[in-house]
Design a protein around this motif. Structure first.
Motif, mmCIF file in Angstrom:
data_model
loop_
_atom_site.group_PDB
_atom_site.id
_atom_site.type_symbol
_atom_site.label_atom_id
_atom_site.label_comp_id
_atom_site.label_asym_id
_atom_site.label_seq_id
_atom_site.Cartn_x
_atom_site.Cartn_y
_atom_site.Cartn_z
ATOM 1 N N ILE A 325 -66.619 62.744 -38.156
ATOM 2 C CA ILE A 325 -65.326 62.472 -38.788
ATOM 3 C C ILE A 325 -64.557 61.478 -38.043
ATOM 4 C CG2 ILE A 325 -63.441 63.504 -39.895
ATOM 5 C CD1 ILE A 325 -64.787 66.384 -39.793
ATOM 6 N N LEU A 326 -64.190 60.702 -38.817
ATOM 7 C CA LEU A 326 -63.316 59.618 -38.359
ATOM 8 C C LEU A 326 -62.113 59.425 -39.333
ATOM 9 C CD1 LEU A 326 -62.559 57.233 -36.527
ATOM 10 C CD2 LEU A 326 -63.722 55.715 -38.023
ATOM 11 N N ASP A 327 -60.990 59.904 -38.935
ATOM 12 C CA ASP A 327 -59.627 60.195 -39.530
ATOM 13 C C ASP A 327 -58.750 58.860 -39.432
ATOM 14 O OD1 ASP A 327 -57.286 60.706 -41.136
ATOM 15 O OD2 ASP A 327 -57.627 62.786 -40.841
ATOM 16 N N THR A 328 -59.014 57.844 -40.408
ATOM 17 C CA THR A 328 -58.160 56.838 -40.057
ATOM 18 C C THR A 328 -56.681 56.950 -40.650
ATOM 19 O OG1 THR A 328 -58.487 55.776 -42.114
ATOM 20 C CG2 THR A 328 -60.096 55.361 -40.777
ATOM 21 N N ILE A 329 -56.409 57.900 -41.177
ATOM 22 C CA ILE A 329 -55.112 58.181 -41.648
ATOM 23 C C ILE A 329 -54.288 58.943 -40.657
ATOM 24 C CG2 ILE A 329 -53.630 59.044 -43.347
ATOM 25 C CD1 ILE A 329 -55.776 56.899 -44.324
ATOM 26 N N TYR A 330 -54.709 60.025 -40.030
ATOM 27 C CA TYR A 330 -54.089 60.609 -38.952
ATOM 28 C C TYR A 330 -55.119 60.858 -37.940
ATOM 29 C CZ TYR A 330 -50.190 61.414 -42.226
ATOM 30 O OH TYR A 330 -49.474 61.438 -43.231
ATOM 31 N N ALA A 331 -55.298 60.154 -36.859
ATOM 32 C CA ALA A 331 -55.882 60.300 -35.875
ATOM 33 C C ALA A 331 -55.925 61.559 -35.185
ATOM 34 C CB ALA A 331 -56.087 58.841 -35.081
ATOM 35 N N LYS A 332 -54.869 62.114 -35.113
ATOM 36 C CA LYS A 332 -54.474 63.119 -34.297
ATOM 37 C C LYS A 332 -54.581 64.599 -34.791
ATOM 38 C CE LYS A 332 -53.678 60.518 -30.796
ATOM 39 N NZ LYS A 332 -54.548 60.439 -29.695
ATOM 40 N N ARG A 333 -55.198 64.346 -35.946
ATOM 41 C CA ARG A 333 -55.502 65.567 -36.982
ATOM 42 C C ARG A 333 -56.788 66.419 -36.413
ATOM 43 N NH1 ARG A 333 -54.334 65.320 -43.256
ATOM 44 N NH2 ARG A 333 -53.434 67.277 -43.668
ATOM 45 N N VAL A 334 -56.625 67.038 -35.292
ATOM 46 C CA VAL A 334 -57.842 67.405 -34.468
ATOM 47 C C VAL A 334 -57.461 68.900 -34.079
ATOM 48 C CG1 VAL A 334 -58.840 65.185 -34.191
ATOM 49 C CG2 VAL A 334 -57.297 66.127 -32.434
ATOM 50 N N LYS A 335 -56.703 69.354 -34.216
ATOM 51 C CA LYS A 335 -56.111 70.662 -33.652
ATOM 52 C C LYS A 335 -56.789 71.870 -34.201
ATOM 53 C CE LYS A 335 -51.411 69.702 -32.704
ATOM 54 N NZ LYS A 335 -49.806 70.227 -32.758
ATOM 55 N N HIS A 336 -57.962 71.831 -35.180
ATOM 56 C CA HIS A 336 -58.572 72.772 -35.710
ATOM 57 C C HIS A 336 -60.000 72.975 -34.694
ATOM 58 C CE1 HIS A 336 -59.824 69.007 -37.378
ATOM 59 N NE2 HIS A 336 -60.718 69.578 -37.942
ATOM 60 N N ILE A 337 -60.188 71.587 -34.288
ATOM 61 C CA ILE A 337 -61.422 71.578 -33.239
ATOM 62 C C ILE A 337 -61.533 72.502 -32.206
ATOM 63 C CG2 ILE A 337 -63.021 70.175 -32.030
ATOM 64 C CD1 ILE A 337 -62.982 69.684 -35.014
ATOM 65 N N PRO A 338 -60.322 72.894 -31.457
ATOM 66 C CA PRO A 338 -60.448 73.736 -30.383
ATOM 67 C C PRO A 338 -60.479 75.276 -30.752
ATOM 68 C CG PRO A 338 -58.600 72.293 -29.853
ATOM 69 C CD PRO A 338 -59.143 71.948 -31.237
ATOM 70 N N GLU A 339 -60.114 75.368 -31.845
ATOM 71 C CA GLU A 339 -59.909 76.770 -32.599
ATOM 72 C C GLU A 339 -61.389 76.906 -33.068
ATOM 73 O OE1 GLU A 339 -57.054 78.730 -32.522
ATOM 74 O OE2 GLU A 339 -56.925 77.068 -31.106
ATOM 75 N N LEU A 340 -62.160 76.102 -33.535
ATOM 76 C CA LEU A 340 -63.651 76.535 -34.001
ATOM 77 C C LEU A 340 -64.316 76.384 -32.858
ATOM 78 C CD1 LEU A 340 -63.769 73.558 -36.715
ATOM 79 C CD2 LEU A 340 -63.932 76.072 -37.121
ATOM 80 N N ALA A 347 -68.623 71.576 -31.198
ATOM 81 C CA ALA A 347 -67.775 70.382 -31.752
ATOM 82 C C ALA A 347 -66.821 69.797 -30.516
ATOM 83 C CB ALA A 347 -66.768 71.076 -32.826
ATOM 84 N N ARG A 348 -66.734 68.538 -30.999
ATOM 85 C CA ARG A 348 -65.841 67.831 -29.597
ATOM 86 C C ARG A 348 -65.281 66.667 -30.463
ATOM 87 N NH1 ARG A 348 -70.954 66.372 -29.145
ATOM 88 N NH2 ARG A 348 -71.595 64.016 -28.623
ATOM 89 N N VAL A 349 -63.965 66.251 -29.601
ATOM 90 C CA VAL A 349 -63.166 65.102 -30.137
ATOM 91 C C VAL A 349 -63.645 64.066 -28.725
ATOM 92 C CG1 VAL A 349 -61.145 64.156 -30.613
ATOM 93 C CG2 VAL A 349 -61.610 66.500 -31.006
ATOM 94 N N GLU A 350 -64.137 63.042 -29.230
ATOM 95 C CA GLU A 350 -64.184 61.633 -28.380
ATOM 96 C C GLU A 350 -63.423 60.560 -28.934
ATOM 97 O OE1 GLU A 350 -68.394 60.893 -27.952
ATOM 98 O OE2 GLU A 350 -68.788 62.807 -26.854
ATOM 99 N N GLY A 351 -62.325 60.229 -28.366
ATOM 100 C CA GLY A 351 -61.509 59.207 -28.740
ATOM 101 C C GLY A 351 -60.891 59.574 -29.996
ATOM 102 N N ASP A 352 -60.989 58.846 -31.163
ATOM 103 C CA ASP A 352 -60.695 59.070 -32.514
ATOM 104 C C ASP A 352 -61.724 59.881 -33.261
ATOM 105 O OD1 ASP A 352 -58.107 58.357 -32.093
ATOM 106 O OD2 ASP A 352 -58.511 56.287 -32.811
ATOM 107 N N LEU A 353 -63.023 60.254 -32.696
ATOM 108 C CA LEU A 353 -64.200 60.732 -33.553
ATOM 109 C C LEU A 353 -64.307 62.213 -33.236
ATOM 110 C CD1 LEU A 353 -66.224 59.100 -35.186
ATOM 111 C CD2 LEU A 353 -67.574 59.073 -33.486
ATOM 112 N N ILE A 354 -64.442 63.028 -34.303
ATOM 113 C CA ILE A 354 -64.854 64.258 -34.116
ATOM 114 C C ILE A 354 -66.302 64.230 -34.206
ATOM 115 C CG2 ILE A 354 -64.782 66.470 -35.300
ATOM 116 C CD1 ILE A 354 -61.704 65.853 -36.316
ATOM 117 N N LEU A 355 -66.952 65.137 -33.611
ATOM 118 C CA LEU A 355 -68.556 65.342 -33.650
ATOM 119 C C LEU A 355 -68.728 66.587 -33.865
ATOM 120 C CD1 LEU A 355 -69.501 62.627 -30.668
ATOM 121 C CD2 LEU A 355 -69.570 62.183 -33.025
#
Length: 424
Positions: A325-340, A347-355
């Protein structure tokens, strides 16, 4: 404080009906104060953001009557007073009162907006539009003081430097009664903007081009009350579609505008989720073969909506292989990933990319809904997971999802909402 308790692992089935769009309603309500007689909005979602806006209206002596789906707004005895800062800070969409108050009274005092924190979301384009129309804007002690010159606002050509739903709507509200013609270029094209323009036109405004990137507004002297039905919520619809694919066996999602859902439907089809698309409904069946990984990139409408990348994430965790997932609108929209990850997701966040690596088997734990759509993501994950999931921060979810516990229970979910100090 409330908590959601979900006993997951059950296959859901049945029908769910989508309610009016949150992102429309929170703009339609401030727009309604521009009328000189009552406005009736039908299909209004029964969510916390709507109740917060009603409280703000009541403080300004606007009479309201909300029965759970129909909201009558009577602004005939409205008074212009500084906006209550507590409600402003809890609700980002309250900034639409800036454009509305500027138009109605020629001045307004509005606290800086709040809402979910998803990284920087500046209001500079809103202020640029107001100033272009002739208003003065000053930030004094954390509140925005808006004033028009004696001759009032004057139409002009305004180019928005970034595509912004909020700025497009706010400048539109400010321009509807400005003298002469206003042209907004690089305007957002979302269905919610068409909905607001439709309401204003029904009130007597002269707006052309809604749904394109150029809006043309001829200023009018008066706006009157009317009756208007809110469009179905495409984000709620996309959330239940993702839920159906992730935890359903056979779910019919009703009252949708299919054209508004092209992004999520295309991605679910690419994954191999079986769907039957009707005129105003989508039926989702359980996949009989492994789902395929996909890459999602959020973009302004008609691209994939940023509000749907979090709800789609649990479904993507069922796919075999790596999704992104690449969010070009809100790049910091990743707070769900640590909870998942705490639930067992790869799942992990690398730069602006969610993998995301799937398939991931999820287990029930206690997680926090840090924002509205992250909360929706965790609800879906909880329904998929083995064991009991406890979600805190439920107030964030209630801001945008109408009767979510009742709707999920009707689909067969084992879910309940409790006060945090209740005995589970």
């Amino acid at each position: 404080m409330k908590k959601l308790i979900i006993n997951g692992g059950k296959k859901l089935s049945g029908n769910v009906t989508i309610t009016g769009a949150k992102n429309s309603a929170v703009a339609l309500i401030p727009a309604s104060i521009l009328a000189d007689s009552p406005v009736t909005l039908e299909g209004v979602p029964d969510i916390q953001d709507v109740h917060s806006l009603i409280e703000i209206l009541n403080v300004m002596n606007v009479k309201t009557d909300f029965d759970g789906s129909t909201l009558v707004i009577d602004p005939t005895e409205m008074v212009s007073i500084p906006m209550p800062s507590g409600k402003i800070q809890s609700l980002r969409a309250s900034y639409y009162f800036m454009g509305a108050l500027l138009t109605k009274y020629g001045q307004g005092v509005v606290g800086l907006p709040g809402g979910c924190f998803l990284g920087p979301r500046p209001i500079d384009q809103h202020l640029k539009g107001f100033r272009a129309l002739g208003a003065t804007v000053e930030n004094e002690l954390g509140a925005m003081y808006l004033r028009t010159p004696e001759e009032g606002l004057v139409g002009t050509r305004i180019y928005l430097d970034v595509v912004s739903i909020g700025a497009t709507i706010n400048v539109l509200l400010a321009a509807v009664k400005a003298k002469g013609k206003t042209i907004i270029e690089n305007a957002a094209r979302e269905p919610e903007i068409i909905d607001v323009a439709t309401l204003l036109n029904n009130m007597g405004a002269k707006i052309r081009g809604a749904g394109t990137d150029i809006l043309r507004i001829e200023g009018v002297e008066e706006l009157h009350g009317c009756r208007h039905t809110v469009i179905p919520d495409r984000i709620e619809a996309g959330t239940y579609l993702a839920l159906a694919g992730a935890a359903g066996s056979d779910i019919l999602v009703q009252n949708v505008i299919v054209e508004h859902l092209e992004g999520p439907l295309a991605k679910m089809e690419e994954m191999g989720v079986p769907m039957e698309i009707g005129e105003d409904s989508v039926r989702v069946k359980e996949a009989q073969s492994p789902l395929k990984p996909v890459d999602v990139k959020t973009l302004p409408y008609p691209g994939f909506a940023t509000d749907l990348q979090q709800p789609l994430t649990p479904l993507m965790l069922k796919a075999v292989g790596e999704s992104s997932i690449l969010d070009t609108i809100y790049a910091k929209r990743v707070k769900h990933i640590p909870e998942l990850v705490r639930m067992g997701a790869k799942a992990r966040v690398e730069g602006d990319l969610i993998l995301l690596e799937g398939p991931s088997k999820l287990k029930g734990v206690e997680v926090e809904a840090s924002d509205l759509r992250a909360g929706a993501c965790l609800v879906i994950a909880g329904l998929m997971a083995e064991g009991t999931t406890t979600i805190t921060g439920v107030e964030n979810i209630l801001r945008g999802y109408d009767h979510i516990v009742e709707k999920l229970t009707a689909l067969g979910a084992d879910i309940k909402m409790i006060e945090a100090d209740d005995d589970i």
